[in-house]
Design a protein around this motif. Structure first.
Motif, mmCIF file in Angstrom:
data_model
loop_
_atom_site.group_PDB
_atom_site.id
_atom_site.type_symbol
_atom_site.label_atom_id
_atom_site.label_comp_id
_atom_site.label_asym_id
_atom_site.label_seq_id
_atom_site.Cartn_x
_atom_site.Cartn_y
_atom_site.Cartn_z
ATOM 1 N N GLY A 44 140.378 -9.157 65.879
ATOM 2 C CA GLY A 44 139.584 -10.169 65.211
ATOM 3 C C GLY A 44 138.736 -10.997 66.162
ATOM 4 N N PRO A 45 139.311 -11.453 67.310
ATOM 5 C CA PRO A 45 138.491 -12.224 68.248
ATOM 6 C C PRO A 45 137.245 -11.477 68.718
ATOM 7 N N LEU A 46 137.349 -10.157 68.896
ATOM 8 C CA LEU A 46 136.182 -9.386 69.335
ATOM 9 C C LEU A 46 135.085 -9.410 68.278
ATOM 10 N N LEU A 47 135.460 -9.307 66.991
ATOM 11 C CA LEU A 47 134.457 -9.323 65.932
ATOM 12 C C LEU A 47 133.773 -10.686 65.849
ATOM 13 N N TYR A 48 134.532 -11.761 66.013
ATOM 14 C CA TYR A 48 133.910 -13.084 65.985
ATOM 15 C C TYR A 48 133.047 -13.316 67.225
ATOM 16 N N ALA A 49 133.477 -12.783 68.363
ATOM 17 C CA ALA A 49 132.643 -12.875 69.561
ATOM 18 C C ALA A 49 131.337 -12.109 69.372
ATOM 19 N N SER A 50 131.406 -10.949 68.710
ATOM 20 C CA SER A 50 130.201 -10.171 68.432
ATOM 21 C C SER A 50 129.268 -10.921 67.500
ATOM 22 N N MET A 51 129.846 -11.575 66.479
ATOM 23 C CA MET A 51 129.013 -12.355 65.577
ATOM 24 C C MET A 51 128.390 -13.544 66.303
ATOM 25 N N ALA A 52 129.140 -14.147 67.234
ATOM 26 C CA ALA A 52 128.593 -15.264 68.005
ATOM 27 C C ALA A 52 127.377 -14.828 68.814
ATOM 28 N N LEU A 53 127.428 -13.612 69.365
ATOM 29 C CA LEU A 53 126.266 -13.096 70.089
ATOM 30 C C LEU A 53 125.079 -12.929 69.151
ATOM 31 N N MET A 54 125.340 -12.465 67.939
ATOM 32 C CA MET A 54 124.252 -12.289 66.980
ATOM 33 C C MET A 54 123.594 -13.619 66.628
ATOM 34 N N THR A 55 124.369 -14.691 66.583
ATOM 35 C CA THR A 55 123.838 -15.973 66.128
ATOM 36 C C THR A 55 122.897 -16.631 67.137
ATOM 37 N N VAL A 56 122.743 -16.054 68.319
ATOM 38 C CA VAL A 56 121.803 -16.646 69.280
ATOM 39 C C VAL A 56 120.374 -16.599 68.747
ATOM 40 N N VAL A 57 120.103 -15.748 67.763
ATOM 41 C CA VAL A 57 118.742 -15.662 67.196
ATOM 42 C C VAL A 57 118.576 -16.590 66.001
ATOM 43 N N LEU A 58 119.636 -17.297 65.590
ATOM 44 C CA LEU A 58 119.591 -18.142 64.399
ATOM 45 C C LEU A 58 119.421 -19.605 64.769
ATOM 46 N N THR A 59 118.985 -20.391 63.820
ATOM 47 C CA THR A 59 118.942 -21.830 63.997
ATOM 48 C C THR A 59 120.358 -22.388 63.847
ATOM 49 N N TRP A 60 120.544 -23.668 64.241
ATOM 50 C CA TRP A 60 121.874 -24.252 64.139
ATOM 51 C C TRP A 60 122.356 -24.289 62.686
ATOM 52 N N ARG A 61 121.484 -24.570 61.764
ATOM 53 C CA ARG A 61 121.883 -24.582 60.351
ATOM 54 C C ARG A 61 122.339 -23.193 59.921
ATOM 55 N N GLN A 62 121.592 -22.165 60.319
ATOM 56 C CA GLN A 62 121.966 -20.798 59.955
ATOM 57 C C GLN A 62 123.277 -20.380 60.623
ATOM 58 N N ARG A 63 123.527 -20.881 61.823
ATOM 59 C CA ARG A 63 124.788 -20.563 62.496
ATOM 60 C C ARG A 63 125.979 -21.142 61.746
ATOM 61 N N PHE A 64 125.862 -22.399 61.310
ATOM 62 C CA PHE A 64 126.957 -22.998 60.540
ATOM 63 C C PHE A 64 127.197 -22.224 59.246
ATOM 64 N N ILE A 65 126.116 -21.804 58.593
ATOM 65 C CA ILE A 65 126.258 -21.022 57.362
ATOM 66 C C ILE A 65 126.947 -19.688 57.659
ATOM 67 N N ALA A 66 126.546 -19.027 58.757
ATOM 68 C CA ALA A 66 127.124 -17.726 59.103
ATOM 69 C C ALA A 66 128.623 -17.842 59.376
ATOM 70 N N PHE A 67 129.013 -18.814 60.186
ATOM 71 C CA PHE A 67 130.435 -18.967 60.503
ATOM 72 C C PHE A 67 131.222 -19.423 59.275
ATOM 73 N N GLY A 68 130.630 -20.283 58.454
ATOM 74 C CA GLY A 68 131.318 -20.695 57.234
ATOM 75 C C GLY A 68 131.543 -19.534 56.289
ATOM 76 N N ALA A 69 130.537 -18.672 56.147
ATOM 77 C CA ALA A 69 130.683 -17.498 55.284
ATOM 78 C C ALA A 69 131.744 -16.547 55.830
ATOM 79 N N ALA A 70 131.747 -16.344 57.151
ATOM 80 C CA ALA A 70 132.734 -15.442 57.749
ATOM 81 C C ALA A 70 134.157 -15.955 57.524
ATOM 82 N N ILE A 71 134.364 -17.259 57.721
ATOM 83 C CA ILE A 71 135.699 -17.830 57.536
ATOM 84 C C ILE A 71 136.121 -17.751 56.069
#
Length: 423
Positions: A44-71
């Motif tokens: 699981g940590p590897l998948l969340y780390a991979s998603m964190a790398l993907m979020t470097v292209v997103l805005t801060w608002r989009q990052r919060f939405i992405a992590f909230g949806a994943a959780i």
């Protein structure tokens, strides 16, 4: 066109590994990854780390939405698995968000924004695919290499003072606390890699483009090329070949108390479940890459990179997973690949070609020496030991000296001209 060609090559490689794994009656990297959309992931940590790398292209608002949806998705999966008494593990939500962003890029984005989001998704999925690919490679090593060359490497290791045996006794002396710290560092290597990469890619969202070179490129190249050497030089490690973990396949139960005696080494048969993943040490290679890329970060990142390298060396040797010869080969392997990646980014020139050619020559010379000159290395350790270390140091020096010349020179600070004093 370059990204399309790279994607086609990567897909072809994954398909080839899938076919090879199916040949041996097991699931390949593609099947294992598809299963994790529904079933419990391996990490699981590897998948969340991979998603964190993907979020470097997103805005801060989009990052919060992405992590909230994943959780939120993971909470649903947890509830269903708890009700069905199934295996519990998180990470499905992160994978769903990664795939969802890919769909959004194709259906809702256009032009440069689509390309940027697809690159972010590809970066995250590449990290996951690299882990699955490595697992399949290890399977192929123990299925296709019934004999190992540990006796040769252990004999050559006398020239370096048998560092695995020394480190093993030191780790035993530190007790459970030292062992647990080293074990955590060894297992969570990807955490340090993601931390360094996130720092390197911190400006992607603002600049709307990726830098030409970053840690993930070297990380993936090391993981792709390293297992190919496993096939050429299969080694299981001292704790298996000379320790209790090897069972009746081991030469004797010698590690870490008694170094093996110098004799005539030979191929030795080994079991069909232990990976032949020692030569070179890829954990050392990855930790070396983290150290190199952390040098340009803030002081805390520099200290973290140095700590991770030192602790990884202590774990690989102290747990009996590698010989000293593997460590030297791993360092040379990484420095050469890093030089090639940087040359590819800036454009090949004479200095880059010479550096990569020299590093590759030293790496091959080390492997040949371990295989065919191991007895001579052990008998003349005061000659060959310094030579091996000097060869590794020469590659490091060549890299530092060459890459320093590649750095853009800062413009000289202009001194203000003296002004006539008003009277």
């Amino acid at each position: 066109m370059l990204w399309a060609a790279a994607s086609a090559v990567a897909l072809g490689f994954l398909v080839a590994l899938e076919i090879a794994a199916r040949h041996y009656g097991v699931r390949g990297p593609i099947t294992n990854q598809v299963r994790e959309v529904i079933f419990a992931p391996k990490s699981g940590p590897l998948l969340y780390a991979s998603m964190a790398l993907m979020t470097v292209v997103l805005t801060w608002r989009q990052r919060f939405i992405a992590f909230g949806a994943a959780i939120a998705i993971d909470i649903v999966f947890f509830a269903v698995r708890w009700a069905l008494d199934a295996k519990m593990m998180f990470g499905n939500g992160a994978l769903w968000v990664l795939l969802g962003c890919a769909v959004i890029a194709v259906t809702r984005r256009t032009g440069r924004e689509r390309t940027l989001l697809l690159k972010g998704v590809g970066l995250g999925l590449l990290l996951v695919a690299g882990r699955k690919t490595g697992d399949t490679w290890l399977l192929i090593t123990w299925k296709t290499r019934p004999t190992v060359l540990d006796q040769y490497v252990a004999t050559a290791d006398h020239a370096l003072g048998n560092p695995s045996w020394v480190a093993g006794r030191i780790v035993e002396a530190t007790g459970p606390v030292g062992a647990h710290v080293l074990d955590w560092v060894y297992i969570q290597l990807a955490v340090a890699a993601v931390a360094v990469t996130l720092y390197q890619l911190r400006n992607v969202a603002a600049e709307r483009r990726f830098p030409g070179h970053h840690l993930v490129r070297t990380f993936l190249a090391v993981g792709l090329l390293g297992p190919a050497v496993y096939m050429i030089f299969p080694v299981v490690g001292p704790i298996f070949a000379f320790g209790a973990d090897g069972g009746h396949w081991a030469v004797a139960d010698l590690w870490p108390d008694t170094p093996p005696s110098i004799g005539a080494p030979g191929h030795m048969p080994f079991d069909g479940i232990t990976p032949r993943n020692c030569m070179p040490s890829l954990h050392t290679a990855w930790a070396t890459a983290i150290f190199i890329h952390s040098r340009k970060g803030p002081r805390i990142l520099q200290f973290g990179g140095a700590f991770w390298l030192i602790a990884t060396l202590g774990a690989t040797l102290g747990f009996g997973y590698h010989y000293g010869a593997d460590i030297v080969a791993g360092v040379v392997f990484t420095v050469t690949i890093e030089a090639a990646m940087r040359s590819l980014d800036r454009g090949w020139d004479r200095s880059g070609i010479q550096l990569v050619a020299y590093g590759a020559t030293v790496f091959v010379a080390l492997l040949v020496s371990y295989r065919y000159l191991s007895v001579e290395m052990a008998e003349h350790r005061w000659l060959f030991g310094p030579l091996v270390v000097l060869a590794m140091a020469s590659v490091i020096y060549g890299y530092v000296r060459t890459t320093k010349q590649w750095e853009p020179k800062a413009a000289p600070v202009r001194q203000p001209e003296p002004q006539p004093e008003l009277v």
